[in-house]
Design a protein around this motif. Structure first.
Motif, mmCIF file in Angstrom:
data_model
loop_
_atom_site.group_PDB
_atom_site.id
_atom_site.type_symbol
_atom_site.label_atom_id
_atom_site.label_comp_id
_atom_site.label_asym_id
_atom_site.label_seq_id
_atom_site.Cartn_x
_atom_site.Cartn_y
_atom_site.Cartn_z
ATOM 1 N N HIS A 163 11.954 -6.403 -3.689
ATOM 2 C CA HIS A 163 12.646 -6.853 -2.469
ATOM 3 C C HIS A 163 13.441 -8.108 -2.788
ATOM 4 O O HIS A 163 13.200 -8.774 -3.796
ATOM 5 C CB HIS A 163 11.649 -7.070 -1.328
ATOM 6 N N HIS B 243 13.786 -11.330 -2.290
ATOM 7 C CA HIS B 243 13.255 -12.665 -2.045
ATOM 8 C C HIS B 243 13.351 -13.414 -3.363
ATOM 9 O O HIS B 243 13.101 -12.830 -4.427
ATOM 10 C CB HIS B 243 11.776 -12.570 -1.635
ATOM 11 N N ASP C 105 11.550 -15.384 -5.075
ATOM 12 C CA ASP C 105 10.472 -15.380 -6.083
ATOM 13 C C ASP C 105 10.380 -14.036 -6.809
ATOM 14 O O ASP C 105 9.558 -13.867 -7.717
ATOM 15 C CB ASP C 105 9.109 -15.795 -5.497
ATOM 16 N N HIS C 106 11.244 -13.095 -6.419
ATOM 17 C CA HIS C 106 11.268 -11.785 -7.083
ATOM 18 C C HIS C 106 12.613 -11.471 -7.746
ATOM 19 O O HIS C 106 12.698 -10.543 -8.541
ATOM 20 C CB HIS C 106 10.927 -10.673 -6.077
ATOM 21 N N HIS D 216 6.973 -5.898 4.754
ATOM 22 C CA HIS D 216 7.177 -7.314 4.419
ATOM 23 C C HIS D 216 8.312 -7.906 5.259
ATOM 24 O O HIS D 216 9.269 -8.453 4.729
ATOM 25 C CB HIS D 216 7.487 -7.411 2.916
ATOM 26 N N ASP E 121 5.569 -7.330 -2.388
ATOM 27 C CA ASP E 121 4.976 -8.171 -1.337
ATOM 28 C C ASP E 121 4.798 -7.327 -0.094
ATOM 29 O O ASP E 121 5.748 -6.691 0.366
ATOM 30 C CB ASP E 121 5.923 -9.321 -0.980
#
Ligand SMILES: [Zn+2]
Length: 309
Positions: free
Chosen positions: A91, A93, A95-96, A181, A204
């Motif tokens: 996804h 975001h 942190d990904h 999420h 997530d």
């Protein structure tokens, strides 16, 4: 020992040699899973990188998520960047995906000159295009100055909008499932079916029936987890504490619930990753594992950067 004839002795050596060869062949085919980053959240930390893992099958690298530092983590893991073949983003975001473009770009500077396919939710195509535009100066310089092949034609982007079959090749079959999420939609978990094992990465998600279905009887489920009693301490450090706490509790899965999901899916091994909080000394390894194990009869592994499973 003296009574062993020379012929028998040579026979033993020949058998041992054949066993070694078979073991080496099996090892070549063994599908490896290495956790590259196991901390949840984009804030850079000393102890753990942001979300990323690599599955290696037949010397081909399939990277799932590209949190901060993913290229360097691959170097630490001893995975040649030139073996990068597929990237899957769960996804959008940070942190990904913070190092999505960087991974391809840096792998290219490390000698990657072969095709890379990337898979993930929109706007993956736009992100890829703008990334190369943003870095055109360096890319063009290296093409003209160092004689590298153009990078843009190597990269093939595939936007995924729904669950189902994603891709397959000689090594793996990959399927995606929509996970829960919000407000990030769509967000996916991925299942890798290799010839010797099946590996599921949840991405997530709040507790999700789709993860249970995706992970049905899998060998390994890597699930994102939080430890709810520690969330107050985590958000206590930031000015947007109330909104952040609400967001974390609503859109992540407790370690206990991850255990429940692993049990419902009937997986063999549950790996806790994307730990939230990632670096609270008051949440010990035992606490994470006990929380998950309280609901799951299989094996629980607490994820750590560079751990191979
Ligand atoms: Zn997320």
């Amino acid at each position: 020992m003296r009574s062993i004839s020379r012929r028998a002795f040579l026979g033993v050596i020949a058998v041992a040699g054949a066993m070694r060869q078979r073991a080496a062949a099996a090892q070549n085919f063994r599908t490896r899973l290495i956790l590259l980053g196991t901390g949840g959240g984009p804030r850079p930390r000393k102890a753990s990188s942001a979300s990323a893992q690599v599955i290696i099958s037949n010397n081909v690298a399939y990277v799932v998520d590209c949190g901060d530092g993913v290229a360097r983590q691959l170097a630490f893991a001893g995975v040649p960047l030139t073996t990068l073949r597929h990237i899957f983003i769960t996804h959008q975001h940070s942190d990904h995906n913070a190092d999505y473009g960087n991974l391809i770009w840096l792998a290219w500077t490390a000698g990657l000159s072969t095709r890379v396919d990337t898979w993930g939710p929109p706007p993956l195509e736009k992100m890829t295009k703008l990334f190369f535009e943003m870095n055109a100066y360096d890319i063009d310089t290296r093409i003209s100055n160092e004689g590298r092949a153009p990078i843009v034609p190597l990269v093939h982007v595939h936007e995924i909008r729904d669950g189902g079959a994603v891709m397959s090749d000689d090594n793996v079959k990959v399927a995606a499932a929509l996970v829960d999420h919000p407000p990030v939609v769509p967000a996916f978990g991925y299942r890798f079916e290799a010839r010797d094992r099946s590996i599921v990465i949840s991405g997530d998600t709040a507790p999700s029936d789709n993860v249970v279905k995706l992970a049905r009887s899998a060998d390994v489920l890597v699930h994102s987890v939080m430890y709810p009693p520690a969330i107050d301490r985590l958000v206590g450090r930031v000015p947007n504490a109330a909104a952040l706490k609400e967001s974390i509790l609503a859109h992540q899965t407790s370690a206990e619930d991850a255990g429940r999901i692993a049990q419902a899916a009937g997986v063999k091994t549950l790996v806790l990753s994307h730990l939230v909080p990632a670096d609270d000394p008051q949440v010990t390894d035992e606490m994470w594992i006990e929380a998950a194990q309280s609901r799951f009869r299989g094996k629980v592994i607490l994820g750590r950067d560079l751990l191979e499973i």
